[in-house]
Design a protein around this motif. Structure first.
Motif, PDB file in Angstrom:
ATOM      1  N   UNK A   5      15.995 -34.087 -33.747  1.00 55.28           N
ATOM      2  CA  UNK A   5      15.830 -32.966 -33.021  1.00 55.28           C
ATOM      3  C   UNK A   5      16.688 -31.788 -33.643  1.00 55.28           C
ATOM      4  N   UNK A   6      17.780 -32.018 -34.126  1.00 54.24           N
ATOM      5  CA  UNK A   6      18.820 -30.915 -34.288  1.00 54.24           C
ATOM      6  C   UNK A   6      19.155 -30.779 -35.967  1.00 54.24           C
ATOM      7  N   UNK A   7      18.663 -31.713 -36.777  1.00 51.07           N
ATOM      8  CA  UNK A   7      19.178 -31.766 -38.183  1.00 51.07           C
ATOM      9  C   UNK A   7      17.920 -31.293 -38.995  1.00 51.07           C
ATOM     10  N   UNK A   8      18.081 -30.104 -39.661  1.00 45.65           N
ATOM     11  CA  UNK A   8      17.034 -29.830 -40.763  1.00 45.65           C
ATOM     12  C   UNK A   8      17.304 -29.847 -42.180  1.00 45.65           C
ATOM     13  N   UNK A   9      18.666 -30.603 -42.270  1.00 45.04           N
ATOM     14  CA  UNK A   9      19.204 -30.926 -43.816  1.00 45.04           C
ATOM     15  C   UNK A   9      18.106 -31.895 -44.265  1.00 45.04           C
ATOM     16  N   UNK A  10      18.342 -31.855 -45.771  1.00 43.71           N
ATOM     17  CA  UNK A  10      17.782 -32.883 -46.526  1.00 43.71           C
ATOM     18  C   UNK A  10      18.354 -34.476 -46.116  1.00 43.71           C
ATOM     19  N   UNK A  11      19.600 -34.557 -46.140  1.00 42.34           N
ATOM     20  CA  UNK A  11      20.141 -35.742 -45.951  1.00 42.34           C
ATOM     21  C   UNK A  11      20.235 -36.274 -44.460  1.00 42.34           C
ATOM     22  N   UNK A  12      20.272 -37.592 -44.163  1.00 43.72           N
ATOM     23  CA  UNK A  12      20.162 -37.941 -42.733  1.00 43.72           C
ATOM     24  C   UNK A  12      20.361 -39.323 -42.470  1.00 43.72           C
ATOM     25  N   UNK A  13      19.548 -39.966 -41.839  1.00 48.62           N
ATOM     26  CA  UNK A  13      19.861 -41.478 -41.326  1.00 48.62           C
ATOM     27  C   UNK A  13      18.536 -42.364 -41.712  1.00 48.62           C
ATOM     28  N   UNK A  14      17.509 -41.549 -42.375  1.00 50.11           N
ATOM     29  CA  UNK A  14      16.211 -42.252 -42.377  1.00 50.11           C
ATOM     30  C   UNK A  14      15.617 -42.888 -43.949  1.00 50.11           C
ATOM     31  N   UNK A  15      15.051 -43.857 -43.757  1.00 45.06           N
ATOM     32  CA  UNK A  15      14.686 -44.560 -45.111  1.00 45.06           C
ATOM     33  C   UNK A  15      13.043 -44.763 -45.058  1.00 45.06           C
ATOM     34  N   UNK A  16      12.296 -43.930 -46.006  1.00 50.33           N
ATOM     35  CA  UNK A  16      10.919 -44.047 -45.952  1.00 50.33           C
ATOM     36  C   UNK A  16      10.527 -45.381 -46.674  1.00 50.33           C
ATOM     37  N   UNK A  17       9.629 -45.995 -46.292  1.00 48.30           N
ATOM     38  CA  UNK A  17       8.844 -47.126 -46.845  1.00 48.30           C
ATOM     39  C   UNK A  17       7.522 -46.845 -47.040  1.00 48.30           C
ATOM     40  N   UNK A  18       7.013 -46.909 -48.363  1.00 46.16           N
ATOM     41  CA  UNK A  18       5.814 -46.768 -49.071  1.00 46.16           C
ATOM     42  C   UNK A  18       5.059 -47.997 -49.343  1.00 46.16           C
TER      43      UNK A  18
END
Length: 420
Positions: free
Chosen positions: A210-223
């Motif tokens: 909700x608050x973070x518009x940076x590129x780094x964060x806590x999520x990992x994409x799974x493709x």
């Protein structure tokens, strides 16, 4: 002739019990360690529930930011980055995301529980293969509405409600919030780094979303790739193109951004070998290191067997002299000693298999790694047995050849240096 060699080999092993024990211990213990390690590696990177299609999955575990002052900053991605760049990929069949787990304290039956919580989206349940014991996964619509729904593990359900049936639809408190339970799934071993948790909730409930518009964060994409051998390379190539188009948010501080879509094991080796800024995922270095360590580990008992074989054969010099005096050829003597070593390696391999099965049974029963159930890898056992036989032959060739070259009189006197 071979049957006679086998009978002699068996009698010799029974007669020299101390030599047999030391040799069997070296072979079986080495093979046991190899099988246990391979069982653990297979449990981490193999096709195990709930990641049964892991051979078709790619993970973007880190976003690397090369700083202009020479440093590097590695972290997972933000949901903003995944939505803006990763979800635009055309080649994956499905794009999902998962977070790193965080610990939340809750209370059940007047007891405090520390629960691992993982934030996911609706596609997470499409790329994984969870078996639902009750209820269903939360949907993409529930995620987009940021509904307070959750999926819980079997352990969590039993801790709160004492059962896994009839739990869906009930309410549980997690921290300061109340959640409606959508479904219950079997416990996931903690070494399934991208899917294990006690509770799964929509990622739209995360404060960083909700608050973070940076590129780094806590999520990992799974493709998740579609079927076909070219699917994974195509996804990796398209992802690399997308990364080249990503705008650096702060050019004065950040020189370059890099991230890589890797298979499960490669995503780990990239971090272990510090290859976060290059296309090379470090798999070659990792496999080379494992191979060298494995060969050294197998070589130590082989060298021990060489010394033991030399001693054993010297003790049988009189027997060798008598056989040579009665016309036994050098090749026949070498063949006999090699058959003895093959029998020893075979028995040691079977004992190693039994020891590995016992060790894995104890490891599973100890719950040292939560919810993990390790099984034997027959592929690893086959290769381990082949290596045991090869090293067994190598340890017996030189001493057997040396003694077969002795003159009968030298052999009868207990050894010597002169070949026949």
């Amino acid at each position: 002739m071979l049957l006679n060699y086998l009978k002699i080999a068996w009698k010799v092993l029974l007669r020299r019990k101390f030599f047999t024990f030391i040799s069997l211990f070296g072979i079986s213990f080495t093979l046991m360690i190899m099988l246990v390690v391979m069982a653990m590696v297979n449990h981490i990177t193999g096709a195990q529930a709930p990641e049964k299609r892991i051979d078709r999955m790619l993970f973007v575990s880190l976003l690397n930011q090369q700083l202009r002052d020479g440093g590097n900053m590695n972290s997972p991605m933000s949901a903003h980055f995944i939505d803006r760049y990763v979800r635009t990929l055309k080649t994956p069949a499905t794009v999902a995301l998962t977070s790193m787990t965080s610990t939340v304290t809750s209370f059940a039956n007047n007891e405090s529980l520390s629960l691992d919580v993982r934030y996911t989206d609706g596609n997470f349940w499409k790329v994984t293969d969870f078996e639902f014991l009750d209820g269903r996964p939360f949907t993409g619509q529930e995620v987009s509405r940021a509904d307070r729904v959750c999926v819980i593990s079997e352990h969590t359900a039993r801790a709160f409600f004492g059962t896994t049936k009839g739990v869906a639809g009930r309410i549980m408190e997690l921290g300061i919030y109340r959640y409606r339970i959508a479904g219950v799934v079997p416990n996931v071993p903690v070494i399934r780094f991208y899917s294990s948790a006690d509770v799964w909730v929509p990622y739209t409930l995360s404060t960083s979303y909700r608050t973070d518009s940076r590129l780094d964060g806590e999520f990992i994409p799974i493709l998740l790739a579609g079927p076909g051998a070219e699917a994974l390379p195509a996804i990796r190539a398209e992802f690399a193109q997308v990364m080249r188009r990503v705008e650096v948010p702060d050019p004065k501080a950040v020189k370059k951004l890099s991230a890589h879509a890797d298979p499960a094991l490669a995503s780990i080796t990239r971090q272990l070998t510090n290859h976060t800024t290059t296309e090379d995922d470090g798999m070659g270095v990792f496999l080379l290191g494992c191979t060298v360590l494995g060969l050294l580990f197998m070589l130590l008992p082989a060298l021990n067997l060489v010394n033991l074989n030399v001693t054993r054969i010297l003790e049988r010099s009189s027997e060798i002299g008598v056989r040579k005096a009665f016309g036994a050829s050098g090749s026949a003597l070498v063949g006999q000693f090699l058959v003895e070593n093959l029998v020893l390696a075979g028995v040691g391999g079977l004992l190693g298999l039994g020891l590995a099965a016992g060790a894995l049974h104890l490891l599973n029963g100890s719950h040292f790694i939560a919810y993990a159930q390790f099984g034997l890898s027959w592929w690893a056992f086959g290769w381990g047995l082949v290596l045991a036989v090869v090293f067994g032959l190598m340890s017996g060739v030189y001493p057997a050849w040396k003694m077969s070259r002795l003159h009968p009189m030298d052999a009868l006197r207990g050894g010597g240096s002169g070949p026949q």
